[in-house]
Design a protein around this motif. Structure first.
Motif, PDB file in Angstrom:
ATOM      1  N   UNK A  10      11.441  -2.905   5.817  1.00 21.03           N
ATOM      2  CA  UNK A  10      11.843  -3.423   4.005  1.00 21.03           C
ATOM      3  C   UNK A  10      12.826  -3.758   4.637  1.00 21.03           C
ATOM      4  N   UNK A  11      13.867  -3.948   5.583  1.00 17.72           N
ATOM      5  CA  UNK A  11      14.852  -4.835   5.705  1.00 17.72           C
ATOM      6  C   UNK A  11      14.653  -6.225   5.768  1.00 17.72           C
ATOM      7  N   UNK A  12      12.995  -6.182   6.950  1.00 20.09           N
ATOM      8  CA  UNK A  12      12.549  -7.787   7.255  1.00 20.09           C
ATOM      9  C   UNK A  12      11.843  -8.368   5.047  1.00 20.09           C
ATOM     10  N   UNK A  13      11.957  -7.730   4.323  1.00 15.00           N
ATOM     11  CA  UNK A  13      11.051  -7.991   3.253  1.00 15.00           C
ATOM     12  C   UNK A  13      10.641  -7.441   2.830  1.00 15.00           C
ATOM     13  N   UNK A  14      10.204  -6.550   3.248  1.00 15.40           N
ATOM     14  CA  UNK A  14       8.746  -5.367   2.646  1.00 15.40           C
ATOM     15  C   UNK A  14       9.095  -5.030   1.778  1.00 15.40           C
ATOM     16  N   UNK A  15       8.200  -5.344   0.532  1.00 14.67           N
ATOM     17  CA  UNK A  15       8.625  -4.589  -0.998  1.00 14.67           C
ATOM     18  C   UNK A  15       8.046  -3.358  -0.989  1.00 14.67           C
ATOM     19  N   UNK A  16       6.303  -3.229  -0.128  1.00 14.54           N
ATOM     20  CA  UNK A  16       5.795  -1.976  -0.789  1.00 14.54           C
ATOM     21  C   UNK A  16       4.908  -2.144   0.906  1.00 14.54           C
ATOM     22  N   UNK A  17       4.145  -0.769   1.507  1.00 16.41           N
ATOM     23  CA  UNK A  17       4.014  -0.363   2.328  1.00 16.41           C
ATOM     24  C   UNK A  17       2.598  -0.321   1.918  1.00 16.41           C
ATOM     25  N   UNK A  18       1.166  -0.363   2.325  1.00 18.05           N
ATOM     26  CA  UNK A  18       0.171   0.720   2.260  1.00 18.05           C
ATOM     27  C   UNK A  18       0.348   1.569   4.055  1.00 18.05           C
ATOM     28  N   UNK A  19       0.381   2.693   3.301  1.00 17.38           N
ATOM     29  CA  UNK A  19       0.440   3.827   4.665  1.00 17.38           C
ATOM     30  C   UNK A  19      -0.755   3.515   5.516  1.00 17.38           C
ATOM     31  N   UNK A  20      -1.075   4.085   6.679  1.00 16.71           N
ATOM     32  CA  UNK A  20      -2.316   4.156   7.724  1.00 16.71           C
ATOM     33  C   UNK A  20      -2.778   5.110   7.060  1.00 16.71           C
ATOM     34  N   UNK A  21      -4.469   5.016   6.516  1.00 14.32           N
ATOM     35  CA  UNK A  21      -5.265   6.412   6.024  1.00 14.32           C
ATOM     36  C   UNK A  21      -5.199   7.311   6.542  1.00 14.32           C
ATOM     37  N   UNK A  22      -4.801   7.432   7.787  1.00 13.49           N
ATOM     38  CA  UNK A  22      -5.290   8.416   8.649  1.00 13.49           C
ATOM     39  C   UNK A  22      -3.738   9.853   8.720  1.00 13.49           C
ATOM     40  N   UNK A  23      -3.216   9.276   7.637  1.00  8.79           N
ATOM     41  CA  UNK A  23      -1.132   9.939   7.963  1.00  8.79           C
ATOM     42  C   UNK A  23      -1.868  11.638   7.045  1.00  8.79           C
ATOM     43  N   UNK A  24      -1.798  12.670   7.413  1.00  7.27           N
ATOM     44  CA  UNK A  24      -1.665  14.101   6.614  1.00  7.27           C
ATOM     45  C   UNK A  24      -0.846  13.942   5.272  1.00  7.27           C
TER      46      UNK A  24
END
Length: 298
Positions: free
Chosen positions: A128-142
């Motif tokens: 987020x500090x780097x400039x990310x407005x959105x993150x698409x999370x890894x698919x394997x997260x519960x």
């Protein structure tokens, strides 16, 4: 905000005219808020679609959809990095799927794709500090991990809720090998399988899907029942990954869940009909094998 219902990048190799016509129909008929365009799996494919990019982008934006350009998930050669630079030079949001893109995008608003490992709140805050407005999370997260990330400081979160899960990217092309070719002389073998190449066990059981250098789940992810909980936890984007099915019909089912016009049971039944012989899965969400289907409330 990019939008709540999104269409991720097409991961398969379709002829350029089919690629164009697919997105024209999405522009005209699909109730999605944002569309990701670009080549994630194999940069060798991109020149066959690139000439259609301006008219596809214009058609989507004229229809009121946000367009995000996406970049390769494995940057291993100069040509791969050249494609990252080419997409990043455009004056629009970029999805970074390999850390090699971060140097170019630092301080510039961007999206972090699902191929970047985000497993804790500190990583999310740093991006987020780097400039990310959105993150698409890894698919394997519960579910517990998704909720913990959503509760922390960071960008908007997006989760894939339909389509084959991307599991791995390799420098070698098993798809070419399966057709008796090498990666360098593949002749676009992946184009013979517009929804991926099934991998079966010795007992003939469907196991995985191969898409060029990418390994995917055999089942289509379907997190329809889970979407209200994801929404309550703070997830603001729901990604549909394109498959060789009626994606307008898929988008309508998921939009029905989001706006309350369709019940979960009816939506799952509709997705099952559209998926045909391909099974549905949601196991990762419940800390089970990804290929499993867990009935709601069980």
């Amino acid at each position: 905000m990019i939008g709540e219902l999104t269409l991720g990048p097409l991961l398969y190799h379709w002829p350029g005219h089919k690629w164009r016509d697919f997105y024209f129909r999405i522009a005209d008929e699909a109730p999605v808020d944002a569309v990701y365009l670009g080549e994630v799996v194999c940069p060798k494919r991109w020149p066959l679609q690139a000439s259609y990019l301006p008219e596809v982008t214009e058609r989507l934006e004229r229809a009121g959809k946000t367009v995000v350009f996406t970049t390769p998930a494995l940057v291993a050669e100069d040509a791969d990095m050249a494609l990252v630079r080419e997409m990043s030079a455009e004056e629009r949001l970029i999805e970074a799927n390999d850390v090699a893109a971060f140097e170019i995008l630092e301080g510039q608003p961007h999206v972090v794709g699902p191929y970047i490992n985000i497993y804790n709140e500190a990583t999310l805050a740093r991006l987020h500090d780097h400039g990310a407005l959105r993150a698409v999370l890894p698919v394997e997260l519960p579910s517990a991990s998704l909720a913990a990330l959503a509760a922390g400081r960071g960008p908007e979160l997006e989760v894939q809720v339909f389509g084959r899960w991307p599991l791995a990217i390799s420098a070698r092309c098993y798809h070419a090998r399966a057709y008796g070719r090498t990666k360098a002389t593949c002749q676009y073998a992946c184009g013979d399988d517009p929804d991926g190449l099934d991998v079966r066990t010795l007992d003939g059981e469907a196991f995985l899907t191969i898409n060029g250098v990418q390994t995917q789940s055999n089942a289509y992810a379907c997190l329809i029942h889970e979407m209200p909980g994801l929404r309550r936890d703070g997830v603001s984007g729901f990604r549909l990954s394109p498959q060789a099915v009626d994606m307008v019909g898929v988008a309508n089912a998921y939009r029905g869940i989001l706006d309350g016009s369709l019940g979960p049971a009816a939506a799952v039944a509709r997705i099952g009909d559209l998926a045909g012989a391909t099974p549905l899965a949601n196991g990762f969400y419940y800390e089970r094998a990804g290929a499993e289907w867990i009935e709601a409330g069980s």
